[in-house]
Structures are given as structure tokens and as C-alpha cells.
Design a protein around this motif. Structure first.
Motif, PDB file in Angstrom:
ATOM      1  N   ALA A 292       0.832  -1.209   0.000  1.00  0.00           N
ATOM      2  CA  ALA A 292       0.000   0.000   0.000  1.00  0.00           C
ATOM      3  C   ALA A 292       0.864   1.256   0.000  1.00  0.00           C
ATOM      4  N   LEU A 293       1.922   1.243   0.804  1.00  0.00           N
ATOM      5  CA  LEU A 293       2.827   2.389   0.842  1.00  0.00           C
ATOM      6  C   LEU A 293       3.543   2.564  -0.501  1.00  0.00           C
ATOM      7  N   GLY A 294       3.983   1.455  -1.088  1.00  0.00           N
ATOM      8  CA  GLY A 294       4.643   1.508  -2.396  1.00  0.00           C
ATOM      9  C   GLY A 294       3.710   2.012  -3.478  1.00  0.00           C
ATOM     10  N   ALA A 295       2.441   1.621  -3.415  1.00  0.00           N
ATOM     11  CA  ALA A 295       1.469   2.117  -4.392  1.00  0.00           C
ATOM     12  C   ALA A 295       1.275   3.622  -4.242  1.00  0.00           C
ATOM     13  N   ALA A 296       1.274   4.093  -3.012  1.00  0.00           N
ATOM     14  CA  ALA A 296       1.135   5.537  -2.791  1.00  0.00           C
ATOM     15  C   ALA A 296       2.353   6.305  -3.309  1.00  0.00           C
TER      16      ALA A 296
ATOM     17  N   ILE B 275       6.326   3.290 -13.097  1.00  0.00           N
ATOM     18  CA  ILE B 275       6.965   2.307 -13.967  1.00  0.00           C
ATOM     19  C   ILE B 275       5.909   1.774 -14.915  1.00  0.00           C
ATOM     20  N   ASN B 276       6.063   2.058 -16.192  1.00  0.00           N
ATOM     21  CA  ASN B 276       5.220   1.482 -17.231  1.00  0.00           C
ATOM     22  C   ASN B 276       5.974   1.535 -18.552  1.00  0.00           C
TER      23      ASN B 276
ATOM     24  N   ASN C  77       6.344  -3.637 -10.521  1.00  0.00           N
ATOM     25  CA  ASN C  77       5.950  -2.257 -10.290  1.00  0.00           C
ATOM     26  C   ASN C  77       4.903  -2.210  -9.191  1.00  0.00           C
ATOM     27  N   PHE C  78       4.401  -1.047  -8.919  1.00  0.00           N
ATOM     28  CA  PHE C  78       3.380  -0.850  -7.895  1.00  0.00           C
ATOM     29  C   PHE C  78       2.109  -0.285  -8.509  1.00  0.00           C
ATOM     30  N   ASN C  79       1.823  -0.660  -9.752  1.00  0.00           N
ATOM     31  CA  ASN C  79       0.650  -0.132 -10.442  1.00  0.00           C
ATOM     32  C   ASN C  79      -0.654  -0.753  -9.953  1.00  0.00           C
ATOM     33  N   ASP C  80      -0.600  -1.939  -9.389  1.00  0.00           N
ATOM     34  CA  ASP C  80      -1.764  -2.571  -8.775  1.00  0.00           C
ATOM     35  C   ASP C  80      -1.281  -3.452  -7.617  1.00  0.00           C
ATOM     36  N   VAL C  81      -2.233  -3.959  -6.846  1.00  0.00           N
ATOM     37  CA  VAL C  81      -1.880  -4.713  -5.645  1.00  0.00           C
ATOM     38  C   VAL C  81      -1.110  -5.983  -5.997  1.00  0.00           C
ATOM     39  N   GLU C  82      -1.547  -6.675  -7.039  1.00  0.00           N
ATOM     40  CA  GLU C  82      -0.876  -7.918  -7.421  1.00  0.00           C
ATOM     41  C   GLU C  82       0.570  -7.671  -7.812  1.00  0.00           C
TER      42      GLU C  82
ATOM     43  N   LEU D  21       7.456  -7.006  -4.186  1.00  0.00           N
ATOM     44  CA  LEU D  21       7.985  -7.155  -2.829  1.00  0.00           C
ATOM     45  C   LEU D  21       8.418  -8.589  -2.545  1.00  0.00           C
ATOM     46  N   PHE D  22       7.759  -9.569  -3.167  1.00  0.00           N
ATOM     47  CA  PHE D  22       8.210 -10.949  -2.998  1.00  0.00           C
ATOM     48  C   PHE D  22       9.600 -11.135  -3.606  1.00  0.00           C
ATOM     49  N   CYS D  23       9.834 -10.521  -4.772  1.00  0.00           N
ATOM     50  CA  CYS D  23      11.166 -10.594  -5.381  1.00  0.00           C
ATOM     51  C   CYS D  23      12.219  -9.953  -4.491  1.00  0.00           C
TER      52      CYS D  23
END
Length: 138
Positions: free
Chosen positions: A26-30, A36-37, A62-67, A73-75
């Protein structure tokens, strides 16, 4: 057998790790959403040109969506070229913000939580191993 015995006890620990990853997602999405696209007209794509992040094909991290945030973050959690991911986000966003964000996740997620998970798994395995060993009279 050791794995199945360990699951009920590990449930709380895995839930806590999930909460940490969700919080950082959530923080990364904010902080980094849509930075990144692969849009050829996007201003951030020009900043990524020539970086290891783009040439290695990491644009899907990227952090464009939750998935995508969870996968990214898993990587980082499994320490899969995390420095390349950090450099990619540092190229398109504030260098300090990206580095502090990923360093914080590394310390909390990898050094703290992942090591606790590994220690828990090893402890459960050794406990089951000692039970099996004592029941066989070794």
C-alpha cells in the motif's frame, strides 16, 4: 510430517508476514504507482532507458496494482536482484525516497521476518526429527 505439524503454529507468523507485505504494498502504491510502465510517451520511461532494471525486463515489477506490488515485494523478499529493482525506482522517483523505502522493507521483511520464519521452520523440523529419533531408539 514435520511440515503438517508446523502449519498450525506457523499460521500467526505467516499472517504477520502477510500484513508487513500488504502494508509495504500500500505504501509503495502511494509512492510509486504508475511511475513504472512501458508507455513510449511516458516521461518516466525515458528515465529508465539504459538502466539494468529496464534491460533485464523488470518493467513488470511495479506498484501499479496490488498484485504487481506483492510480486515486486516478494522478489525483494527473496533477494532476487533487489538492487536492480531499487535502482529502477530510484531512477523514476526521488532517489532518497526509493532507497529508504526498499531499505526499510529489506530490514523489516528480510532481516527480521524472513529470518524468523526460517528459524521457526528449522526449529519445527529439528523437533520432529528428535521425536522420530527418540521413538526409534537412535
Amino acid at each position: 510430517d514435520a511440515f503438517l505439524c508446523m502449519l498450525p503454529a506457523a499460521q500467526k507468523l505467516l499472517k504477520a508476514l502477510f500484513v508487513v507485505i500488504f502494508f509495504f504494498s500500500a505504501l509503495g502504491a502511494a509512492l510509486f504507482q504508475e511511475r513504472i510502465n512501458t508507455d513510449p510517451d511516458g516521461p518516466d520511461l525515458k528515465k529508465l532507458q539504459g538502466t539494468d532494471y529496464l534491460t533485464s525486463g523488470y518493467a513488470t515489477l511495479n506498484f501499479n496494482d496490488v498484485e504487481s506490488a506483492f510480486v515486486t515485494l516478494f522478489c525483494v523478499l527473496v533477494v532476487n536482484n533487489w538492487f536492480v529493482v531499487v535502482d529502477g525506482f530510484a531512477a523514476v522517483a526521488s532517489r532518497d525516497v526509493a532507497r529508504v523505502y526498499f531499505l526499510s522493507f529489506y530490514v523489516i521483511g528480510v532481516l527480521l521476518f524472513l529470518n524468523i520464519v526460517v528459524a521457526f521452520i528449522l526449529d519445527a523440523f529439528l523437533s520432529e526429527y528428535n521425536k522420530a529419533r527418540s521413538s526409534r531408539g537412535w
